[in-house]
Motif scaffolding. Structure first.
Motif, PDB file in Angstrom:
ATOM      1  N   ALA A  49      40.020  40.874  34.640  1.00 10.01           N
ATOM      2  CA  ALA A  49      40.632  42.084  34.098  1.00 10.01           C
ATOM      3  C   ALA A  49      41.279  42.853  35.233  1.00 10.01           C
ATOM      4  CB  ALA A  49      39.589  42.953  33.397  1.00 10.01           C
ATOM      5  N   CYS A  50      42.235  43.678  34.867  1.00 10.40           N
ATOM      6  CA  CYS A  50      42.926  44.515  35.851  1.00 10.40           C
ATOM      7  C   CYS A  50      43.361  45.803  35.175  1.00 10.40           C
ATOM      8  CB  CYS A  50      44.127  43.772  36.417  1.00 10.40           C
ATOM      9  SG  CYS A  50      45.170  44.752  37.526  1.00 10.40           S
ATOM     10  N   ILE A  51      43.326  46.882  35.922  1.00  8.37           N
ATOM     11  CA  ILE A  51      43.871  48.147  35.435  1.00  8.37           C
ATOM     12  C   ILE A  51      44.873  48.629  36.467  1.00  8.37           C
ATOM     13  CG2 ILE A  51      41.972  49.520  36.425  1.00  8.37           C
ATOM     14  CD1 ILE A  51      42.264  51.319  33.855  1.00  8.37           C
ATOM     15  N   SER A  52      46.051  49.000  35.991  1.00  8.95           N
ATOM     16  CA  SER A  52      47.128  49.360  36.904  1.00  8.95           C
ATOM     17  C   SER A  52      46.920  50.752  37.486  1.00  8.95           C
ATOM     18  CB  SER A  52      48.464  49.301  36.164  1.00  8.95           C
ATOM     19  OG  SER A  52      48.551  50.321  35.199  1.00  8.95           O
ATOM     20  N   ARG A  53      47.597  51.014  38.567  1.00  6.06           N
ATOM     21  CA  ARG A  53      47.595  52.362  39.131  1.00  6.06           C
ATOM     22  C   ARG A  53      48.403  53.281  38.217  1.00  6.06           C
ATOM     23  NH1 ARG A  53      51.622  51.338  44.328  1.00  6.06           N
ATOM     24  NH2 ARG A  53      53.551  51.154  43.125  1.00  6.06           N
ATOM     25  N   GLY A 103      51.966  47.654  38.177  1.00  3.86           N
ATOM     26  CA  GLY A 103      51.645  46.773  37.068  1.00  3.86           C
ATOM     27  C   GLY A 103      50.257  46.186  37.177  1.00  3.86           C
ATOM     28  N   VAL A 104      50.079  45.017  36.554  1.00  7.38           N
ATOM     29  CA  VAL A 104      48.794  44.344  36.576  1.00  7.38           C
ATOM     30  C   VAL A 104      48.972  42.932  37.103  1.00  7.38           C
ATOM     31  CG1 VAL A 104      47.767  45.693  34.700  1.00  7.38           C
ATOM     32  CG2 VAL A 104      49.109  43.629  34.165  1.00  7.38           C
ATOM     33  N   SER A 105      47.897  42.364  37.600  1.00  7.26           N
ATOM     34  CA  SER A 105      47.963  41.027  38.163  1.00  7.26           C
ATOM     35  C   SER A 105      46.603  40.367  38.118  1.00  7.26           C
ATOM     36  CB  SER A 105      48.456  41.064  39.613  1.00  7.26           C
ATOM     37  OG  SER A 105      48.407  39.775  40.201  1.00  7.26           O
ATOM     38  N   SER A 106      46.602  39.078  37.834  1.00  7.38           N
ATOM     39  CA  SER A 106      45.378  38.279  37.909  1.00  7.38           C
ATOM     40  C   SER A 106      45.407  37.367  39.131  1.00  7.38           C
ATOM     41  CB  SER A 106      45.215  37.440  36.641  1.00  7.38           C
ATOM     42  OG  SER A 106      46.307  36.527  36.498  1.00  7.38           O
ATOM     43  N   ASP A 107      46.392  37.553  39.975  1.00  6.56           N
ATOM     44  CA  ASP A 107      46.548  36.731  41.178  1.00  6.56           C
ATOM     45  C   ASP A 107      45.769  37.368  42.318  1.00  6.56           C
ATOM     46  OD1 ASP A 107      49.444  35.543  43.080  1.00  6.56           O
ATOM     47  OD2 ASP A 107      47.291  35.264  43.349  1.00  6.56           O
TER      48      ASP A 107
END
Length: 124
Positions: A49-53, A103-107
């Motif tokens: 999971a990721c949450i953007s700034r 944005g978001v990233s799973s990398d």
């Protein structure tokens, strides 16, 4: 000094819930994206999971979509990962990481700083 410290890992039965916390220091949380990753023995690290700034956009891996929820409390400098309906395959060491990208990233390569991890075990 930038630090990320995970907590909340535990042994839980299948179907149970846990809330992981990622306490950050040394930077302003709202300026950074925060991701949660996990790695089980013998498996590759997976972006969960990721949450953007700033605007708080979220990303979830298909494997956890609908069961996990990421949130951020800027006042407490903490990001949470609420995990519900846990399955044995969710067992892993969970890491949080910060990145200055939009944005978001799973990398994993997008992230600059990492915590030490917290163990989640799902077993009856």
């Amino acid at each position: 000094q930038v630090q990320l410290v995970e907590s909340g890992g535990a042994l839980v039965q299948p179907g149970g819930s846990l809330r992981l916390s990622c306490a950050v220091s040394g930077f302003t949380l709202d300026y950074y994206a925060i991701g949660w990753f996990r790695q089980a023995p013998g498996k590759e690290r997976e972006g969960v999971a990721c949450i953007s700034r700033r605007d708080g956009r979220t990303y979830y891996a298909d494997s956890v979509k609908g069961r996990f929820s990421i949130s951020r409390d800027n006042a407490k400098n903490t990001v949470y990962l609420q995990m519900n309906s846990l399955k044995p395959e969710d067992a892993a060491v969970y890491y949080c990481a910060s990145g200055s990208f939009g944005g978001v990233s799973s990398d994993a390569d997008s992230y600059s700083y990492w915590g030490q991890g917290t163990q989640v075990t799902v077993s009856s």
